[in-house]
Design an enzyme around this catalytic site. Structure first.
Site, PDB file in Angstrom:
ATOM      1  N   HIS A 287      46.813  71.010  67.001  1.00  0.00           N
ATOM      2  CA  HIS A 287      46.060  69.766  66.836  1.00  0.00           C
ATOM      3  C   HIS A 287      45.339  69.745  65.488  1.00  0.00           C
ATOM      4  O   HIS A 287      45.077  68.675  64.940  1.00  0.00           O
ATOM      5  CB  HIS A 287      45.027  69.608  67.952  1.00  0.00           C
ATOM      6  CG  HIS A 287      45.620  69.285  69.287  1.00  0.00           C
ATOM      7  ND1 HIS A 287      46.134  70.246  70.114  1.00  0.00           N
ATOM      8  CD2 HIS A 287      45.784  68.099  69.926  1.00  0.00           C
ATOM      9  CE1 HIS A 287      46.587  69.674  71.216  1.00  0.00           C
ATOM     10  NE2 HIS A 287      46.388  68.369  71.129  1.00  0.00           N
ATOM     11  N   ASP A 359      56.121  66.095  69.249  1.00  0.00           N
ATOM     12  CA  ASP A 359      54.727  66.016  69.651  1.00  0.00           C
ATOM     13  C   ASP A 359      54.038  65.054  68.678  1.00  0.00           C
ATOM     14  O   ASP A 359      54.632  64.600  67.696  1.00  0.00           O
ATOM     15  CB  ASP A 359      54.085  67.415  69.599  1.00  0.00           C
ATOM     16  CG  ASP A 359      52.915  67.557  70.566  1.00  0.00           C
ATOM     17  OD1 ASP A 359      52.386  66.528  71.027  1.00  0.00           O
ATOM     18  OD2 ASP A 359      52.520  68.706  70.846  1.00  0.00           O
TER      19      ASP A 359
END
Length: 438
Positions: A287, A359
């Site tokens: 992230h 993703d």
């Protein structure tokens, strides 16, 4: 002394706000969007006025400080104009180019009117809904919104939208409590086989039934990463695989995942197995940071990748590829845009011919690097769908990357044609049984 300290702090504060102004569209500053940016500009103007009234304009050094504060609202305005120009440019993409590239994007959104324009023009293939789409709203409202988007697609003669959600169970249940908040699938891993299979399928049925009622046709679940034995890093604030993984045993992961997927499919909701090549051995949180998977491929084939191969061979699941660098295969780029991984291993060695999705491209491991290169490489590698979930406003930048690559002849026509064929052949949220990994 207090006045001197306060005056000294005005310099770093002005520089900090100037940085914020120039980068107002960055995903890390999403909390400042809208009224936050107005507040930054207004405060800066107010400070500049106060400084001028206190005589700061009469001293050369202090005059520079005043100018810094004056530059802040100009930086905010400049960044806003850059964003609006890029948005205008994307929205006015020539129709055939928009629909050709738009087939490959799934976006999160907060503004219905904004995403409706993207859906109607064919600039996107799907939408991602999460807790922000339910904040202060009912499930019925979201259902009506999704239905309206699909009606726009039908009227425009375009394929139905993929409508995706992240409803894993446990700590990642982004549409709960409006939908049932089920425990993690990990709670089923050690049950007797018959009970485990029944309960895992029932979990899938509950999720499938409730998601389908809303109009969601694709779930970003289940997680097939192996659970790490110990926490690998203190800086994992969002991935949290230790709390999301089903088990550290590959056989148990697959045994729970397959009946869960079949439960979803009963209600026409597709599954997405994630996050290949696996996060269980990875120390970094993608992230925010780049991360490497250093394990030899032969070892991964016999352990971490077994659940993926079993799930893809035995279901209609899509495959989500994460932003981890598979060091033994391609140490220079994340798996999500590595041709050696996507085309070499998944398509080639495994013979998986289903749909592959990245993703979220807004994650730091990609977005804070060269996102334009990643977009082009992902499409050229055989990725079918590019996910822009956390901050849907970044879609305009990322789509512009794709159009620029197309305009410069950097996209492989054969790979795009093969991807389009997969998307044409497959229903939203799923794929045909039998096209999975061998």
């Amino acid at each position: 002394m207090i006045k001197r300290v306060g005056a000294a702090l005005l310099w770093p504060l002005a520089l900090a706000l100037l940085f914020v102004g120039f980068n107002k569209s960055d995903p890390y500053l999403i909390a400042l969007r809208g009224i936050g940016n107005v507040a930054v500009a207004a405060i800066s103007v107010a400070v500049a006025i106060v400084l001028i009234r206190r005589g700061y304009w009469n001293d050369t050094a202090k005059k520079i400080l005043v100018l810094l504060w004056c530059l802040v609202p100009l930086a905010v305005l400049g960044a806003h104009l850059r964003f609006e120009w890029r948005k205008y440019d994307v929205l006015h993409t020539e129709t055939s180019a928009a629909q050709k590239l738009g087939r490959h994007f799934v976006v999160g959104y907060s503004s219905f009117n904004e995403v409706a324009a993207l859906a109607e023009k064919g600039l996107i293939a799907g939408v991602y809904v999460s807790k922000r789409n339910l904040r202060g709203r009912s499930a019925e409202t979201l259902k009506s919104e999704i239905s309206a988007l699909q009606a726009l697609r039908r009227a425009a003669g375009l394929p139905p939208l993929v409508v995706a959600a992240d409803q894993e169970g446990g700590i990642v249940s982004h549409l709960a409590p409006v939908l049932t908040e089920l425990p993690s699938l990990a709670t089923l891993a050690d049950l007797p086989a018959d009970l485990r299979d029944r309960m895992a399928e029932e979990y899938g049925r509950i999720h499938g039934r409730e998601l389908a009622t809303l109009g969601v046709n694709l779930n970003f679940a289940p997680v097939l990463d192996l659970r790490p034995q110990t926490r690998l890093t203190r800086f994992d604030f969002h991935t949290l695989i230790g709390r999301r993984a089903i088990s550290g045993d590959p056989a148990k992961v697959a045994d729970v995942a397959l009946p869960y997927i079949h439960g979803l499919e009963t209600y026409g909701v597709g599954a997405t197995v994630k996050h290949f090549p696996g996060l269980g051995r990875v120390r970094g949180d993608t992230h925010h940071f780049s991360a490497d998977l250093d394990t030899p491929v032969d070892e991964l084939e016999t352990s971490d990748w077994q659940p993926f191969k079993r799930a893809l061979a035995g279901s209609r699941a899509m495959l989500m590829v994460g932003h981890v660098k598979l060091a033994a295969v391609d140490p220079d780029r994340a798996a999500s845009h590595s041709k050696k991984v996507i085309d070499g291993i998944i398509r080639g060695r495994w013979n998986y011919q289903g749909v592959i999705i990245t993703d979220d491209l807004v994650m730091g491991a990609i977005y804070q690097q060269d996102v334009c290169t990643a977009v082009a490489e992902a499409l050229n590698a055989g990725v079918d769908l590019l996910l822009v979930a956390y901050d849907g406003a970044q879609f305009y930048r990322i789509f512009a990357c794709a159009t620029a690559a197309e305009g410069k002849g950097r996209l492989d026509p054969a790979m795009l044609a093969a991807s389009t064929a997969r998307l044409d052949r497959l229903p939203p949220g799923g794929r045909e049984v039998g096209s999975g990994a061998e």
